[in-house]
Design a protein around this motif. Structure first.
Motif, PDB file in Angstrom:
ATOM      1  N   GLU A 378      39.269 -14.566  -8.909  1.00  9.88           N
ATOM      2  CA  GLU A 378      37.921 -15.623  -9.167  1.00  9.88           C
ATOM      3  C   GLU A 378      38.863 -17.024  -9.455  1.00  9.88           C
ATOM      4  OE1 GLU A 378      33.820 -14.814 -11.992  1.00  9.88           O
ATOM      5  OE2 GLU A 378      35.808 -13.818 -11.956  1.00  9.88           O
ATOM      6  N   ALA A 379      39.863 -17.075 -10.680  1.00 10.47           N
ATOM      7  CA  ALA A 379      39.694 -18.194 -10.943  1.00 10.47           C
ATOM      8  C   ALA A 379      40.352 -19.507 -10.252  1.00 10.47           C
ATOM      9  CB  ALA A 379      41.683 -18.438 -11.923  1.00 10.47           C
ATOM     10  N   MET A 380      41.412 -18.957  -8.544  1.00 14.83           N
ATOM     11  CA  MET A 380      41.738 -19.819  -7.992  1.00 14.83           C
ATOM     12  C   MET A 380      40.017 -20.141  -6.991  1.00 14.83           C
ATOM     13  SD  MET A 380      44.953 -17.878  -6.478  1.00 14.83           S
ATOM     14  CE  MET A 380      44.249 -16.476  -6.969  1.00 14.83           C
ATOM     15  N   ILE A 381      39.286 -19.260  -7.007  1.00 20.14           N
ATOM     16  CA  ILE A 381      38.680 -20.086  -6.364  1.00 20.14           C
ATOM     17  C   ILE A 381      37.580 -21.098  -6.413  1.00 20.14           C
ATOM     18  CG2 ILE A 381      36.414 -18.859  -5.053  1.00 20.14           C
ATOM     19  CD1 ILE A 381      37.810 -16.175  -4.396  1.00 20.14           C
ATOM     20  N   LEU A 382      37.171 -20.893  -7.936  1.00 23.79           N
ATOM     21  CA  LEU A 382      36.406 -22.029  -8.674  1.00 23.79           C
ATOM     22  C   LEU A 382      36.718 -22.636  -8.908  1.00 23.79           C
ATOM     23  CD1 LEU A 382      35.378 -19.223 -11.537  1.00 23.79           C
ATOM     24  CD2 LEU A 382      33.371 -20.024  -9.858  1.00 23.79           C
ATOM     25  N   SER A 383      38.412 -23.234  -8.711  1.00 24.30           N
ATOM     26  CA  SER A 383      39.189 -24.304  -8.554  1.00 24.30           C
ATOM     27  C   SER A 383      39.619 -25.224  -7.187  1.00 24.30           C
ATOM     28  CB  SER A 383      40.763 -23.511  -9.094  1.00 24.30           C
ATOM     29  OG  SER A 383      41.328 -23.080 -10.284  1.00 24.30           O
ATOM     30  N   MET A 384      38.380 -24.557  -6.318  1.00 27.08           N
ATOM     31  CA  MET A 384      38.547 -24.992  -5.051  1.00 27.08           C
ATOM     32  C   MET A 384      36.734 -25.694  -4.898  1.00 27.08           C
ATOM     33  SD  MET A 384      38.554 -21.934  -2.589  1.00 27.08           S
ATOM     34  CE  MET A 384      40.234 -21.017  -2.769  1.00 27.08           C
ATOM     35  N   THR A 385      36.791 -26.792  -4.452  1.00 30.35           N
ATOM     36  CA  THR A 385      35.588 -27.957  -4.168  1.00 30.35           C
ATOM     37  C   THR A 385      34.497 -27.136  -3.482  1.00 30.35           C
ATOM     38  OG1 THR A 385      35.929 -28.926  -2.333  1.00 30.35           O
ATOM     39  CG2 THR A 385      37.008 -29.789  -4.542  1.00 30.35           C
ATOM     40  N   PRO A 386      33.147 -27.538  -3.988  1.00 29.26           N
ATOM     41  CA  PRO A 386      32.136 -26.175  -3.076  1.00 29.26           C
ATOM     42  C   PRO A 386      32.517 -26.150  -1.320  1.00 29.26           C
ATOM     43  CG  PRO A 386      31.870 -27.917  -4.776  1.00 29.26           C
ATOM     44  CD  PRO A 386      33.213 -27.938  -4.445  1.00 29.26           C
ATOM     45  N   LYS A 387      33.350 -27.763  -1.042  1.00 27.34           N
ATOM     46  CA  LYS A 387      33.752 -27.659   0.336  1.00 27.34           C
ATOM     47  C   LYS A 387      34.265 -27.053   1.262  1.00 27.34           C
ATOM     48  CE  LYS A 387      32.042 -32.553   1.904  1.00 27.34           C
ATOM     49  NZ  LYS A 387      32.756 -34.043   2.316  1.00 27.34           N
ATOM     50  N   GLU A 388      35.277 -26.816   0.047  1.00 28.14           N
ATOM     51  CA  GLU A 388      36.278 -25.545   0.670  1.00 28.14           C
ATOM     52  C   GLU A 388      36.101 -24.783   0.230  1.00 28.14           C
ATOM     53  OE1 GLU A 388      39.571 -29.064  -1.327  1.00 28.14           O
ATOM     54  OE2 GLU A 388      39.320 -27.221  -2.538  1.00 28.14           O
ATOM     55  N   ARG A 389      35.664 -24.205  -0.846  1.00 32.24           N
ATOM     56  CA  ARG A 389      34.813 -23.023  -0.185  1.00 32.24           C
ATOM     57  C   ARG A 389      33.718 -22.289   0.445  1.00 32.24           C
ATOM     58  NH1 ARG A 389      34.318 -23.798  -6.729  1.00 32.24           N
ATOM     59  NH2 ARG A 389      32.389 -23.616  -6.096  1.00 32.24           N
ATOM     60  N   ALA A 390      33.407 -23.599   1.141  1.00 29.74           N
ATOM     61  CA  ALA A 390      32.463 -22.976   2.429  1.00 29.74           C
ATOM     62  C   ALA A 390      33.389 -23.392   3.628  1.00 29.74           C
ATOM     63  CB  ALA A 390      31.412 -24.140   2.605  1.00 29.74           C
ATOM     64  N   ASN A 391      34.817 -23.548   3.727  1.00 32.59           N
ATOM     65  CA  ASN A 391      35.522 -24.352   4.460  1.00 32.59           C
ATOM     66  C   ASN A 391      36.813 -24.196   4.732  1.00 32.59           C
ATOM     67  OD1 ASN A 391      36.883 -24.271   7.345  1.00 32.59           O
ATOM     68  ND2 ASN A 391      35.607 -26.879   7.724  1.00 32.59           N
ATOM     69  N   PRO A 392      37.153 -22.123   4.309  1.00 28.18           N
ATOM     70  CA  PRO A 392      38.597 -22.588   4.011  1.00 28.18           C
ATOM     71  C   PRO A 392      40.151 -23.393   5.141  1.00 28.18           C
ATOM     72  CG  PRO A 392      37.744 -20.474   3.746  1.00 28.18           C
ATOM     73  CD  PRO A 392      36.445 -21.464   4.515  1.00 28.18           C
ATOM     74  N   ASP A 393      38.759 -23.567   6.019  1.00 31.24           N
ATOM     75  CA  ASP A 393      40.059 -24.604   7.132  1.00 31.24           C
ATOM     76  C   ASP A 393      40.923 -26.104   6.079  1.00 31.24           C
ATOM     77  OD1 ASP A 393      39.410 -22.472   8.899  1.00 31.24           O
ATOM     78  OD2 ASP A 393      38.472 -22.900   9.564  1.00 31.24           O
ATOM     79  N   LEU A 394      39.841 -25.803   5.953  1.00 28.67           N
ATOM     80  CA  LEU A 394      40.662 -27.168   4.961  1.00 28.67           C
ATOM     81  C   LEU A 394      41.417 -27.096   3.932  1.00 28.67           C
ATOM     82  CD1 LEU A 394      36.961 -28.181   3.443  1.00 28.67           C
ATOM     83  CD2 LEU A 394      38.483 -29.768   5.611  1.00 28.67           C
ATOM     84  N   LEU A 395      41.559 -26.035   3.298  1.00 26.38           N
ATOM     85  CA  LEU A 395      43.200 -25.666   2.829  1.00 26.38           C
ATOM     86  C   LEU A 395      44.240 -26.438   2.735  1.00 26.38           C
ATOM     87  CD1 LEU A 395      41.472 -22.434   0.847  1.00 26.38           C
ATOM     88  CD2 LEU A 395      41.453 -25.246   0.020  1.00 26.38           C
ATOM     89  N   ASN A 396      44.586 -27.692   3.204  1.00 29.42           N
ATOM     90  CA  ASN A 396      46.297 -27.392   3.146  1.00 29.42           C
ATOM     91  C   ASN A 396      47.125 -28.083   2.296  1.00 29.42           C
ATOM     92  OD1 ASN A 396      45.794 -30.212   1.108  1.00 29.42           O
ATOM     93  ND2 ASN A 396      44.470 -31.387   3.675  1.00 29.42           N
ATOM     94  N   PRO A 397      48.448 -28.241   2.398  1.00 30.62           N
ATOM     95  CA  PRO A 397      49.537 -27.859   1.300  1.00 30.62           C
ATOM     96  C   PRO A 397      49.169 -28.215  -0.132  1.00 30.62           C
ATOM     97  CG  PRO A 397      50.508 -28.123   2.847  1.00 30.62           C
ATOM     98  CD  PRO A 397      49.482 -28.921   4.074  1.00 30.62           C
ATOM     99  N   SER A 398      48.317 -29.839  -0.442  1.00 29.46           N
ATOM    100  CA  SER A 398      47.800 -30.319  -1.255  1.00 29.46           C
ATOM    101  C   SER A 398      47.395 -30.108  -2.075  1.00 29.46           C
ATOM    102  CB  SER A 398      47.963 -31.998  -0.691  1.00 29.46           C
ATOM    103  OG  SER A 398      46.799 -32.215  -0.112  1.00 29.46           O
ATOM    104  N   ARG A 399      45.850 -29.411  -1.168  1.00 28.35           N
ATOM    105  CA  ARG A 399      44.621 -29.349  -1.926  1.00 28.35           C
ATOM    106  C   ARG A 399      45.729 -27.749  -2.207  1.00 28.35           C
ATOM    107  NH1 ARG A 399      39.143 -31.083   0.403  1.00 28.35           N
ATOM    108  NH2 ARG A 399      39.591 -32.876   1.955  1.00 28.35           N
ATOM    109  N   LYS A 400      45.808 -26.743  -2.176  1.00 28.06           N
ATOM    110  CA  LYS A 400      46.387 -25.511  -2.424  1.00 28.06           C
ATOM    111  C   LYS A 400      47.431 -26.188  -3.535  1.00 28.06           C
ATOM    112  CE  LYS A 400      46.770 -23.164   2.351  1.00 28.06           C
ATOM    113  NZ  LYS A 400      47.921 -22.952   2.917  1.00 28.06           N
TER     114      LYS A 400
END
Length: 449
Positions: A378-400
């Motif tokens: 839950e903490a990891m998902i809430l640390s994502m931006t709304p765009k990242e949560r909607a589109n997990p393909d955006l998660l590059n190494p720096s975002r992770k």
């Protein structure tokens, strides 16, 4: 659940019965001896166990069972039916007067059984069924009880009638009924005083209330964790004051559960509800047949369906179904499903209702999905931006890396979550293809989510 140990022992006994092609009378007697020990260890009354085993044995060694095609399963069926009979056969509701006639319910019980909390839970149940309840604070010996009732009443949106702790409980009960009559309430629930043990003055006070006002139902609240003491308390209250039903609290605790199997047989009064947690929504209708199924490891699918219907938003479920079909789930959907599971009582409570879920299997699944891991996800998902949560393909190494820092976890945990999520999406895509091909052949098809 209270019956975990008993359930596991009975399942082991029945596993041996099923493995035998034919049964002898000796096989049945050995199996029932083990059933007897399991029930006694679960703190079921000795008299009740003795009668139960006698009833099962008489039916189980009959010709139609011993000469049947599957005698092992027939014996299990008989044990199941006798367990249901033991707990009352039929589901019993709290009796209410018709229409807008005022029904007075008197709640009784010892201190520490959870009577005041249960009183508010009952008010919430009746309110959800279209009744207009009023809570009356008649416990004048423990000022904290009045405040506790007021807080709980506020939480469930039910008014609490109080005259403080200097008045006679009989006068409070009379005034509460008058207040109900003048303000359109049709149920008055009296929260009476508890004591550390059964005493004469307590019984006298309850008798005085019953003599002064028209109490329609007297409900006793007992703590399941006290085992046979709970049964003795129910029997004493019934003899001295007269009760109409029992509510068992703390049945979700680390208790052997014998009280649930002994109360009806001992004092002849039904169990109405069982308390399965601290929340004001954690009060379940008692179904003898469903409880017997749970004890024997057959699950309780009906209760699971009812929980889902009560807690899952239908519109969200439809939206989730469409996304599943198209494999378009995002992390927000993942979070939503976690929240819905929490609302339904958490992973353990849901698993307990599934057939064949013994202590061993439950432990393994719980270890794999413990609450700390769920909180971490839950903490990891809430640390994502709304765009990242909607589109997990955006998660590059720096975002992770940023998400890991925000959730206070190692980046490997974020990678693991993303990998699991990707695997889930692939599986959903395959399922979606299968569903579409099936629906094309069979016509209309609906996912069971």
């Amino acid at each position: 659940m209270a019956f975990e140990s008993l359930s596991e022992k009975l399942q082991n006994v029945f596993k041996n019965l099923r493995s035998k092609g034919r049964l002898t009378e000796a096989d049945v007697k050995i199996a029932l001896k083990e059933v007897k020990l399991a029930l006694l260890e679960a703190d079921v009354s000795f008299k009740v166990v003795k009668q139960f085993i006698k009833n099962v044995q008489e039916r189980a060694i009959g010709q139609d069972v011993m000469n049947g095609l599957n005698p092992g399963q027939m014996v299990i069926k008989i044990v199941n039916e006798e367990l249901v009979n033991l707990m009352g056969s039929e589901t019993t509701e709290i009796a209410l007067k018709p229409g807008n006639e005022i029904t007075v319910i008197m709640m009784a019980g010892l201190q520490g059984a959870g009577k005041t909390t249960t009183t508010a839970k009952i008010a919430a149940k009746l309110k959800s069924k279209g009744r207009k309840p009023l809570l009356a604070a008649c416990d004048v010996y423990r000022p904290a009880a009045i405040r506790q009732l007021e807080i709980n009443g506020e939480k469930v949106g039910v008014e609490v009638f109080s005259m403080g702790d200097k008045q006679n409980p009989v006068d409070i009960a009379k005034a509460a009924i008058e207040h109900a009559r003048n303000n359109g309430y049709n149920v008055v629930i009296l929260d009476t005083a508890g004591r550390l043990h059964v005493d004469e003055s307590m019984m006298e006070e309850l008798e005085n209330i019953k003599a002064a006002v028209d109490v329609y139902q007297t409900i006793l609240v007992v703590d399941a964790m006290t085992g046979q003491d709970a049964v003795n308390v129910a029997d004493t209250f019934n003899q001295k004051v007269g009760i109409d039903g029992v509510i068992l609290t703390k049945l979700d605790g680390d208790t052997r559960g014998g009280a649930a199997l002994s109360i009806k047989a001992t004092c002849g009064k039904p169990i109405l509800y069982v308390g399965m947690g601290e929340k004001l929504s954690d009060l379940e209708q008692f179904y003898p047949d469903r409880m017997a199924s749970r004890i024997l490891g057959m699950g309780d699918v009906m209760s699971l369906i009812e929980k889902a219907q009560a807690n899952i938003d239908e519109e969200k479920a439809r939206s989730m179904e469409q996304k599943l079909k198209k494999a378009q789930l995002g992390f927000d959907d993942y979070l939503e499903s976690m929240n819905q599971m929490k609302n339904m009582g958490g992973m353990r409570k849901l698993l307990e209702m599934l057939p064949g879920m013994g202590g061993g299997q439950l432990k393994q699944i719980e270890d794999a999905m413990d609450e700390k891991k769920m909180a971490q996800i839950e903490a990891m998902i809430l640390s994502m931006t709304p765009k990242e949560r909607a589109n997990p393909d955006l998660l590059n190494p720096s975002r992770k890396k940023r998400i890991a820092a925000g959730a206070g976890v190692d980046i490997s945990e974020v990678n693991k979550l993303v990998k699991q999520f990707e695997q889930s999406r692939k599986m959903m895509k395959q399922m979606g293809g299968m569903m579409n091909s099936k629906s094309a052949k069979r016509g209309k098809f609906r996912l069971p989510f």
